[in-house]
Design a protein around this motif. Structure first.
Motif, PDB file in Angstrom:
ATOM      1  N   LEU A 173       0.866  -1.176   0.000  1.00 25.53           N
ATOM      2  CA  LEU A 173       0.000   0.000   0.000  1.00 25.53           C
ATOM      3  C   LEU A 173       0.903   1.227   0.000  1.00 25.53           C
ATOM      4  O   LEU A 173       1.936   1.243   0.653  1.00 25.53           O
ATOM      5  CB  LEU A 173      -0.877   0.016   1.246  1.00 25.53           C
ATOM      6  N   CYS A 174       0.521   2.238  -0.749  1.00 22.66           N
ATOM      7  CA  CYS A 174       1.312   3.466  -0.784  1.00 22.66           C
ATOM      8  C   CYS A 174       1.000   4.308   0.455  1.00 22.66           C
ATOM      9  O   CYS A 174      -0.156   4.609   0.728  1.00 22.66           O
ATOM     10  CB  CYS A 174       1.002   4.258  -2.051  1.00 22.66           C
ATOM     11  N   PRO A 175       2.026   4.672   1.232  1.00 23.48           N
ATOM     12  CA  PRO A 175       1.771   5.461   2.437  1.00 23.48           C
ATOM     13  C   PRO A 175       1.548   6.944   2.140  1.00 23.48           C
ATOM     14  O   PRO A 175       1.228   7.716   3.036  1.00 23.48           O
ATOM     15  CB  PRO A 175       3.056   5.271   3.246  1.00 23.48           C
ATOM     16  N   PHE A 176       1.717   7.344   0.877  1.00 23.80           N
ATOM     17  CA  PHE A 176       1.661   8.777   0.554  1.00 23.80           C
ATOM     18  C   PHE A 176       0.335   9.228  -0.028  1.00 23.80           C
ATOM     19  O   PHE A 176       0.145  10.386  -0.335  1.00 23.80           O
ATOM     20  CB  PHE A 176       2.825   9.143  -0.381  1.00 23.80           C
ATOM     21  N   HIS A 177      -0.568   8.297  -0.239  1.00 22.51           N
ATOM     22  CA  HIS A 177      -1.939   8.686  -0.559  1.00 22.51           C
ATOM     23  C   HIS A 177      -2.872   7.654   0.065  1.00 22.51           C
ATOM     24  O   HIS A 177      -2.421   6.618   0.549  1.00 22.51           O
ATOM     25  CB  HIS A 177      -2.146   8.829  -2.084  1.00 22.51           C
ATOM     26  N   ASP A 178      -4.151   7.918   0.071  1.00 27.95           N
ATOM     27  CA  ASP A 178      -5.102   7.014   0.694  1.00 27.95           C
ATOM     28  C   ASP A 178      -5.285   5.803  -0.224  1.00 27.95           C
ATOM     29  O   ASP A 178      -6.133   5.803  -1.109  1.00 27.95           O
ATOM     30  CB  ASP A 178      -6.432   7.772   0.899  1.00 27.95           C
ATOM     31  N   ARG A 231       8.020   3.031  -6.543  1.00 28.72           N
ATOM     32  CA  ARG A 231       7.232   3.951  -7.348  1.00 28.72           C
ATOM     33  C   ARG A 231       5.751   3.692  -7.098  1.00 28.72           C
ATOM     34  O   ARG A 231       5.314   2.551  -7.071  1.00 28.72           O
ATOM     35  CB  ARG A 231       7.571   3.753  -8.833  1.00 28.72           C
ATOM     36  N   CYS A 232       4.989   4.790  -6.912  1.00 29.35           N
ATOM     37  CA  CYS A 232       3.539   4.634  -6.772  1.00 29.35           C
ATOM     38  C   CYS A 232       2.883   5.032  -8.080  1.00 29.35           C
ATOM     39  O   CYS A 232       3.135   6.120  -8.604  1.00 29.35           O
ATOM     40  CB  CYS A 232       3.014   5.505  -5.643  1.00 29.35           C
ATOM     41  N   PHE A 233       2.051   4.131  -8.598  1.00 30.51           N
ATOM     42  CA  PHE A 233       1.424   4.389  -9.890  1.00 30.51           C
ATOM     43  C   PHE A 233       0.256   5.360  -9.793  1.00 30.51           C
ATOM     44  O   PHE A 233      -0.237   5.840 -10.797  1.00 30.51           O
ATOM     45  CB  PHE A 233       0.973   3.073 -10.532  1.00 30.51           C
ATOM     46  N   VAL A 234      -0.166   5.658  -8.578  1.00 30.57           N
ATOM     47  CA  VAL A 234      -1.281   6.585  -8.424  1.00 30.57           C
ATOM     48  C   VAL A 234      -0.797   8.011  -8.142  1.00 30.57           C
ATOM     49  O   VAL A 234      -1.101   8.948  -8.873  1.00 30.57           O
ATOM     50  CB  VAL A 234      -2.254   6.100  -7.332  1.00 30.57           C
ATOM     51  N   CYS A 235       0.009   8.166  -7.096  1.00 30.99           N
ATOM     52  CA  CYS A 235       0.415   9.528  -6.737  1.00 30.99           C
ATOM     53  C   CYS A 235       1.778   9.916  -7.306  1.00 30.99           C
ATOM     54  O   CYS A 235       2.196  11.061  -7.197  1.00 30.99           O
ATOM     55  CB  CYS A 235       0.373   9.724  -5.222  1.00 30.99           C
ATOM     56  N   GLY A 236       2.492   8.944  -7.879  1.00 30.34           N
ATOM     57  CA  GLY A 236       3.745   9.273  -8.540  1.00 30.34           C
ATOM     58  C   GLY A 236       4.960   9.349  -7.638  1.00 30.34           C
ATOM     59  O   GLY A 236       6.063   9.638  -8.103  1.00 30.34           O
TER      60      GLY A 236
END
Ligand SMILES: [Zn+2]
Length: 305
Positions: free
Chosen positions: A31-36, A52-57
């Protein structure tokens, strides 16, 4: 900090760093800790050692991950990574560098510290930590010659000596006794904190079991539970010399090696890495609800008065 040290931090396995930060990594994703995030949008590239997060970049390497996750500046993130992985940063020598002296990492000066461990002294914080929180056997604490001190700011530290097989002091790990405080660990210059509790090898009888633990506090728990044990800092940080020592010991003695890996992916990974060095290493499974041997020990020692 020099370039070599910085590279050491950048080479720390990205997934291991993520796990130390509390992310649950599974199949190179978390899970990306930088967006919900609800869909494990963060992925890890082991070959490049990046996230790399594919949602928030959000993206970067181990140091970036720590900076963003803990809201640290670059220096604090490096410090944290070094502490977490027992890497010694030559910040003392960089002070000299600033004032015009040439930086040079001095070898560990055992004569400066030996006397502290001749008459160990445990302050209240150390006694609370060792005997109340960890419920360690006082004989183990004496055998390990643990001692304590307070720095100028009044911060209590546990002082953990590292000896080689011949009983020579080769390094010291200072552990901050204030819960949650940073830095967690501090090492005097030149400390060689590789395998912990090597003098125990001299007490091994032929065919006897030797447990390998990760980090000294699990080692104390294992010793308190009545087993002979050594600790390694972590698989990625085993030096060539340490690996050779284990291999030679394995070839020359009838010791059987045992391990209770931590109940998580890094724990299992460490077991597999060690098994390459010690093919006969026996795997023991911790019961559910115990993430490391220290916790298990607390459970089994609960019945003791
Ligand atoms: Zn994200």
């Amino acid at each position: 900090m020099d370039r070599l040290e910085l590279q050491k931090l950048r080479d720390l396995p990205i997934e291991g760093v993520a796990e130390r930060l509390g992310l649950r990594v599974s199949r190179h994703k978390s899970l990306c800790p930088f967006h919900d995030d609800h869909h494990a949008s963060m992925s890890f590239k082991v070959s490049k050692n990046t996230f790399r997060c594919f949602v928030c970049g959000a993206s970067g390497g181990p140091i970036d991950l720590v900076m963003r996750h803990l809201n640290f500046d670059f220096k604090a993130a490096c410090r944290w990574l070094a502490d977490e992985h027992n890497i010694i940063l030559a910040d003392e020598s960089s002070k000299f560098q600033d004032s015009g002296f040439k930086s040079e990492v001095k070898p560990f000066d055992a004569s400066r510290y030996e006397r502290f461990f001749e008459r160990p002294w445990l302050n209240e914080e150390a006694r609370r930590f060792l005997f109340y929180e960890r419920r360690l056997d006082p004989r183990v604490v004496r055998w390990c010659r643990l001692t304590s001190w307070k720095d100028k700011q009044g911060v209590p530290w546990l002082q953990i000596p590292y000896y080689n097989r011949e009983g020579k002091l080769v390094g010291i790990q200072n552990r901050n006794l204030v819960r949650g405080a940073l830095p967690r660990f501090r090492f005097p210059q030149g400390s060689q904190c590789g395998i912990y509790n090597l003098p125990v090898l001299n007490l091994l009888r032929p065919g006897e079991q030797l447990f390998i633990t990760e980090g000294c506090s699990d080692c104390w728990a294992m010793l308190s539970a009545g087993h002979k044990a050594i600790a390694i800092p972590s698989a990625t940080l085993l030096t060539k010399k340490d690996v050779e020592l284990l291999e030679t010991w394995n070839q020359k003695h009838e010791t059987t090696f045992h391990m209770y890996p931590d109940r998580d992916e890094p724990g299992e990974r460490l077991f597999l890495q060690l098994q390459k060095v010690l093919p006969s290493l026996v795997h023991h499974q911790l019961p559910l609800g115990c993430k490391d041997f220290g916790e298990y020990y607390l459970k089994i020692s609960h019945n003791f008065p």
